[in-house]
Write a protein that holds these residues in place. Structure first.
Motif, mmCIF file in Angstrom:
data_model
loop_
_atom_site.group_PDB
_atom_site.id
_atom_site.type_symbol
_atom_site.label_atom_id
_atom_site.label_comp_id
_atom_site.label_asym_id
_atom_site.label_seq_id
_atom_site.Cartn_x
_atom_site.Cartn_y
_atom_site.Cartn_z
ATOM 1 N N SER A 217 0.808 -1.238 0.048
ATOM 2 C CA SER A 217 0.041 -0.074 0.076
ATOM 3 C C SER A 217 0.946 1.341 -0.155
ATOM 4 O O SER A 217 0.294 2.391 -0.179
ATOM 5 N N ASP A 218 2.384 1.081 0.037
ATOM 6 C CA ASP A 218 2.952 2.300 -0.041
ATOM 7 C C ASP A 218 4.309 1.929 -0.475
ATOM 8 O O ASP A 218 5.525 1.635 -0.131
ATOM 9 N N PRO A 219 4.201 1.774 -1.918
ATOM 10 C CA PRO A 219 5.192 0.885 -2.697
ATOM 11 C C PRO A 219 6.420 1.924 -2.720
ATOM 12 O O PRO A 219 6.153 3.103 -2.889
ATOM 13 N N THR A 220 7.498 1.277 -2.774
ATOM 14 C CA THR A 220 8.805 2.265 -2.982
ATOM 15 C C THR A 220 9.460 1.465 -4.421
ATOM 16 O O THR A 220 10.480 2.293 -4.918
ATOM 17 N N LEU A 221 9.048 0.377 -5.018
ATOM 18 C CA LEU A 221 9.795 -0.044 -5.987
ATOM 19 C C LEU A 221 9.045 0.417 -7.360
ATOM 20 O O LEU A 221 9.496 0.968 -8.173
ATOM 21 N N ILE A 222 7.570 -0.345 -7.358
ATOM 22 C CA ILE A 222 6.744 0.305 -8.622
ATOM 23 C C ILE A 222 5.924 1.282 -8.251
ATOM 24 O O ILE A 222 5.031 1.060 -7.447
ATOM 25 N N LYS A 223 6.188 2.601 -8.735
ATOM 26 C CA LYS A 223 5.548 3.791 -8.116
ATOM 27 C C LYS A 223 4.345 4.352 -9.241
ATOM 28 O O LYS A 223 4.762 3.855 -10.306
ATOM 29 N N THR A 224 3.397 4.523 -8.635
ATOM 30 C CA THR A 224 2.487 5.281 -9.750
ATOM 31 C C THR A 224 2.774 6.559 -10.091
ATOM 32 O O THR A 224 3.016 7.542 -9.240
ATOM 33 N N GLU A 225 2.626 7.008 -11.275
ATOM 34 C CA GLU A 225 2.702 8.523 -11.906
ATOM 35 C C GLU A 225 1.286 8.597 -12.331
ATOM 36 O O GLU A 225 0.822 8.373 -13.356
ATOM 37 N N ARG A 226 0.595 9.466 -11.384
ATOM 38 C CA ARG A 226 -0.692 9.650 -11.605
ATOM 39 C C ARG A 226 -1.301 10.396 -12.898
ATOM 40 O O ARG A 226 -0.599 11.390 -13.146
ATOM 41 N N GLY A 227 -2.155 9.762 -13.782
ATOM 42 C CA GLY A 227 -2.402 10.222 -14.862
ATOM 43 C C GLY A 227 -1.595 9.941 -16.153
ATOM 44 O O GLY A 227 -1.732 10.357 -17.123
ATOM 45 N N VAL A 228 -0.436 9.146 -15.677
ATOM 46 C CA VAL A 228 0.666 8.781 -16.804
ATOM 47 C C VAL A 228 0.703 7.414 -16.926
ATOM 48 O O VAL A 228 0.495 6.575 -17.811
ATOM 49 N N GLY A 229 1.244 6.987 -15.887
ATOM 50 C CA GLY A 229 1.469 5.343 -15.740
ATOM 51 C C GLY A 229 1.877 5.019 -14.584
ATOM 52 O O GLY A 229 1.839 5.513 -13.468
ATOM 53 N N TYR A 230 3.023 4.036 -14.712
ATOM 54 C CA TYR A 230 3.866 3.397 -13.631
ATOM 55 C C TYR A 230 5.292 3.439 -13.995
ATOM 56 O O TYR A 230 5.755 3.551 -15.119
ATOM 57 N N VAL A 231 6.403 3.335 -12.868
ATOM 58 C CA VAL A 231 7.797 3.281 -13.146
ATOM 59 C C VAL A 231 8.250 2.645 -12.058
ATOM 60 O O VAL A 231 7.734 2.428 -11.037
ATOM 61 N N LEU A 232 9.307 1.661 -12.257
ATOM 62 C CA LEU A 232 9.959 1.094 -11.572
ATOM 63 C C LEU A 232 11.116 2.017 -10.953
ATOM 64 O O LEU A 232 12.014 2.397 -11.927
ATOM 65 N N ALA A 233 11.294 2.515 -9.818
ATOM 66 C CA ALA A 233 11.785 3.521 -9.328
ATOM 67 C C ALA A 233 13.171 3.202 -8.948
ATOM 68 O O ALA A 233 13.769 4.053 -7.992
ATOM 69 N N VAL A 234 14.026 2.174 -9.174
ATOM 70 C CA VAL A 234 15.255 1.696 -8.650
ATOM 71 C C VAL A 234 15.983 1.250 -9.853
ATOM 72 O O VAL A 234 15.572 0.908 -10.991
ATOM 73 N N PRO A 235 17.436 1.383 -9.779
ATOM 74 C CA PRO A 235 18.279 1.070 -10.850
ATOM 75 C C PRO A 235 18.238 -0.584 -10.976
ATOM 76 O O PRO A 235 18.134 -1.301 -10.165
ATOM 77 N N VAL A 236 18.345 -0.940 -12.144
ATOM 78 C CA VAL A 236 18.601 -2.382 -12.640
ATOM 79 C C VAL A 236 20.053 -2.650 -13.042
ATOM 80 O O VAL A 236 20.581 -1.992 -13.817
ATOM 81 N N GLU A 237 20.505 -3.772 -12.579
ATOM 82 C CA GLU A 237 21.812 -4.492 -13.265
ATOM 83 C C GLU A 237 21.457 -5.717 -14.179
ATOM 84 O O GLU A 237 20.686 -6.398 -13.493
ATOM 85 N N VAL A 238 22.029 -5.624 -15.043
ATOM 86 C CA VAL A 238 22.028 -6.700 -16.009
ATOM 87 C C VAL A 238 23.096 -7.566 -16.210
ATOM 88 O O VAL A 238 24.183 -7.050 -16.637
ATOM 89 N N LEU A 239 22.980 -8.861 -15.811
ATOM 90 C CA LEU A 239 24.257 -9.662 -15.888
ATOM 91 C C LEU A 239 24.232 -10.544 -17.151
ATOM 92 O O LEU A 239 23.047 -10.871 -17.760
#
Length: 239
Positions: A217-239
């Motif tokens: 109910s208080d997300p820190t990873l997948i956040k809502t951008e109201r009226g726009v969409g959603y964002v994964l708010a953390v960096p990602v490492e690809v191996l």
């Protein structure tokens, strides 16, 4: 498309026969089950490509059968409800991993079209997974092994993802810290944008948050951008 094995789960013998005969006339291999125990036996005995599941069985709750299917097969599921007023059942079914839904009375031509569409989406996802997505992604202590479609938590617990959850998470991992619109996420998760499916992204987001977030109910990873969409708010490492 090669012959596909479809399992019909419905306690009405006339309905089972009608759907079975129609699908067989369109080159599907068809099995039928009247209850959960019959469904489980068929799934255990032979690979099933798709399941059509009536949620309103006489002596069982179809939503309970959906939960049982989660650990038994990766076959996509089309749920069937009694009438359009049962939106709560549709939403719960989607939360449990259903790939599509229909309401009775069923249009058989539409059923065949939806079955083929769901099967095409499943095959595309499998091809992408086999061909290109053989990386490991790390983010906020989590790890997604795409070749095995395995999500590992920061405490080393392995979590299962449905096809829709996997596709949606992949969309975020490919574009971390970028806002993705609902339309982009609908395309990435291979879900219809119609009727209750205009809420399907919200349903999938909720399911991912329940798996990824300490407090959904208080997300820190997948956040809502109201009226726009959603964002994964953390960096990602690809191996």
């Amino acid at each position: 498309m090669a012959t596909k094995h479809v399992l019909i789960v419905d306690d009405d013998p006339a309905m089972r026969d009608m759907i079975s005969n129609y699908l067989a006339s369109h080159d599907f291999e068809v099995s039928t089950a009247a209850d959960g125990s019959s469904m489980a036996r068929i799934v255990a005995r032979k690979p099933v490509d798709l399941i059509v599941l009536d949620l309103k069985l006489a002596h069982e709750n179809g939503l309970d059968l959906m939960r049982e299917l989660t650990g038994a097969t990766d076959a996509p599921v089309i749920i069937v409800t009694g009438h359009r007023g049962e939106e709560a059942d549709k939403v719960v079914g989607l939360e449990l991993g259903a790939d599509d839904y229909m309401t009775k009375p069923l249009g058989l031509r539409e059923l065949v079209a939806r079955i083929r569409a769901v099967l095409r989406r499943a095959e595309r996802m499998q091809r992408v997974s086999r061909r290109a997505e053989r990386h490991t992604y790390r983010f906020a202590g989590w790890q997604l092994e795409t070749r095995m479609r395995r999500l590992i938590s920061p405490t080393s617990e392995a979590l299962r993802l449905t096809a829709g959850e996997f596709n949606l998470l992949m969309a975020f991992l490919r574009s971390p810290q970028q806002v993705l619109t609902r339309e982009q996420l609908l395309a990435a998760s291979r879900v219809h944008d119609e009727e209750v499916y205009d809420r399907s992204i919200d349903v999938l987001i909720l399911r991912l948050r329940r798996k990824l977030e300490a407090n959904p109910s208080d997300p820190t990873l997948i956040k809502t951008e109201r009226g726009v969409g959603y964002v994964l708010a953390v960096p990602v490492e690809v191996l």
